[in-house]
Design a protein around this motif. Structure first.
Motif, mmCIF file in Angstrom:
data_model
loop_
_atom_site.group_PDB
_atom_site.id
_atom_site.type_symbol
_atom_site.label_atom_id
_atom_site.label_comp_id
_atom_site.label_asym_id
_atom_site.label_seq_id
_atom_site.Cartn_x
_atom_site.Cartn_y
_atom_site.Cartn_z
ATOM 1 N N THR A 14 0.847 -1.191 0.000
ATOM 2 C CA THR A 14 0.000 0.000 0.000
ATOM 3 C C THR A 14 0.882 1.240 0.000
ATOM 4 O O THR A 14 1.909 1.279 0.683
ATOM 5 C CB THR A 14 -0.913 0.029 1.235
ATOM 6 O OG1 THR A 14 -1.752 -1.130 1.234
ATOM 7 C CG2 THR A 14 -1.785 1.272 1.254
ATOM 8 N N ASP A 24 -3.227 0.050 -3.388
ATOM 9 C CA ASP A 24 -4.188 -0.322 -2.353
ATOM 10 C C ASP A 24 -4.162 -1.820 -2.065
ATOM 11 O O ASP A 24 -4.941 -2.596 -2.617
ATOM 12 C CB ASP A 24 -5.591 0.112 -2.795
ATOM 13 C CG ASP A 24 -6.626 0.008 -1.687
ATOM 14 O OD1 ASP A 24 -6.241 -0.314 -0.546
ATOM 15 O OD2 ASP A 24 -7.808 0.260 -1.965
ATOM 16 N N VAL A 26 -1.869 -4.436 -2.641
ATOM 17 C CA VAL A 26 -1.552 -5.326 -3.757
ATOM 18 C C VAL A 26 -0.796 -6.562 -3.273
ATOM 19 O O VAL A 26 0.208 -6.453 -2.557
ATOM 20 C CB VAL A 26 -0.720 -4.587 -4.825
ATOM 21 C CG1 VAL A 26 -0.146 -5.566 -5.858
ATOM 22 C CG2 VAL A 26 -1.573 -3.532 -5.517
ATOM 23 N N ARG A 215 -5.458 -1.070 -7.586
ATOM 24 C CA ARG A 215 -5.625 -2.505 -7.363
ATOM 25 C C ARG A 215 -5.462 -3.270 -8.663
ATOM 26 O O ARG A 215 -5.588 -2.703 -9.746
ATOM 27 C CB ARG A 215 -7.006 -2.796 -6.758
ATOM 28 C CG ARG A 215 -7.239 -2.143 -5.415
ATOM 29 C CD ARG A 215 -8.617 -2.491 -4.877
ATOM 30 N NE ARG A 215 -8.861 -1.887 -3.572
ATOM 31 C CZ ARG A 215 -9.972 -2.053 -2.872
ATOM 32 N NH1 ARG A 215 -10.956 -2.798 -3.357
ATOM 33 N NH2 ARG A 215 -10.108 -1.476 -1.700
#
Length: 360
Positions: A14, A24, A26, A215
């Motif tokens: 993040t 976000d 990952v 994402r």
């Protein structure tokens, strides 16, 4: 993933910039020797992920592992990775050979050894004959290959490429795509490639991660992403799609939910198809655009939506001219269900999308 060792592992990665979350949470594994691409529009988080792997950015949360070692807090110069940027960043006052050898010089490698290794690196990109030239004497494609040689001469475990072909013209970019893939095969090291060009990603990659809003929207091979997109965003961004909302799907396709049909999967003829497993819909040709290798037909169907059909240029003539009454047909097997929210509730899409929800 293959059964090869994991080169890069991202866990809960993040990165926030104030109130904006660029990356976000990952989670991702990239195999040793893989040509892996991160694809997405501007602001999707792909470049920030690359910078986090390189160590140019520090994550707000999560970890980065390189061949099993946690390097989250390791400075960039202590990570066994190297980066190739779009602007090449070659030293104009140095020869090509000295540019390639510079990283070895910084590492304290002796003059004879570093020049030998630099010549081998230039040979790997087929540029040994320009070793004594200055960067200003090279073409854009040659400068890009010099940048690749300079990045690989230090033998990194992972090579990071941040849109390295973006400054090249179309013909040269297509040529460099082929050469870049061959270089990666010859070297056998992990390439992580960032691009917003979906054709480039499809051409080069073993696998692709499609990013949206920080994402990963979908992860898979080029074939999987193109043939079986999981969402409207992926169907739109990776290639061109005819998109059908629930109501239009029921009316035209005879099924419920959101669906995608690629333009090249459609056929246009003067009569409906009687082939088993195919459906047909009548309509009128609104546009016929000659592309050389094919013809793009825009057809307004009687059932409401407008669809685009891509016909290969076989025989020199396409079925359908402006104003012609035609039948568009497709195989049921080529209709791809999209497992996301109703199309009308989703964000606006790039202009190349063919929206079929209520368009006339």
């Amino acid at each position: 993933m293959t059964d090869k060792p994991v080169a890069i592992r991202l866990s809960g990665l993040t990165r926030a910039f104030g109130s904006v979350t660029a990356v976000d949470g990952v989670d991702l594994e990239i195999a040793e020797g893989e040509f892996f691409s991160m694809l997405g529009p501007s602001g999707s988080g792909k470049t920030t992920v690359l910078r986090l792997i390189a160590g140019f950015e520090q994550p707000t949360a999560g970890t980065v592992e390189l061949f099993g070692e946690d390097v989250t807090r390791t400075p960039p110069f202590d990570r066994d990775v190297n980066t190739v940027f779009q602007d090449y960043a070659l030293f104009p006052h140095m020869t090509v050979l000295d540019n390639v050898a510079y990283g070895l010089r910084v590492r304290g490698v002796g003059k004879r050894e570093r020049r030998e290794r630099a010549r081998r690196a230039l040979a790997s990109v087929r540029l040994e004959h320009v070793a004594d030239r200055k960067p200003s004497q090279l073409s854009g494609g040659q400068r890009q290959r010099v940048a690749l040689a300079r990045a690989t001469v230090v033998e990194p475990k992972v090579l990071l490429l941040d849109e390295p072909l973006g400054a090249l013209d179309l013909k040269l970019r297509e040529q460099m795509q082929v050469e870049l893939k061959q270089i990666q095969r010859d070297l056998g090291i992990t390439f992580i490639f960032v691009t917003h060009d979906q054709e480039e990603a499809l051409t080069l990659s073993d696998r692709i991660a499609v990013f949206s809003a920080g994402r990963i929207e979908q992860l898979g091979t080029p074939f999987e992403l193109y043939e079986r997109p999981v969402s409207r965003f992926v169907a739109d961004f990776v290639g061109t799609s005819n998109l059908f909302d629930d109501a239009t799907s029921a009316r035209v396709l005879g099924r419920q939910g959101n669906h995608s049909l690629r333009p090249e999967k459609l056929l246009v003829a003067a009569a409906p198809s009687d082939e088993a497993g195919r459906r047909s819909a009548a309509g009128v040709v609104a546009e016929a655009i000659y592309l050389g290798s094919g013809v793009r037909l825009v057809v307004d169907l009687d059932e409401g939506p407008r669809v685009t059909v891509l016909q290969q240029n076989i025989g020199g003539h396409a079925h359908g001219d402006h104003g012609d009454r035609v039948f568009v047909s497709w195989r049921d097997a080529d209709v791809v269900p999209l497992g996301d929210a109703p199309l009308a509730e989703q964000n606006d899409t790039p202009s190349r999308t063919i929206r079929t929800a209520g368009i006339r």
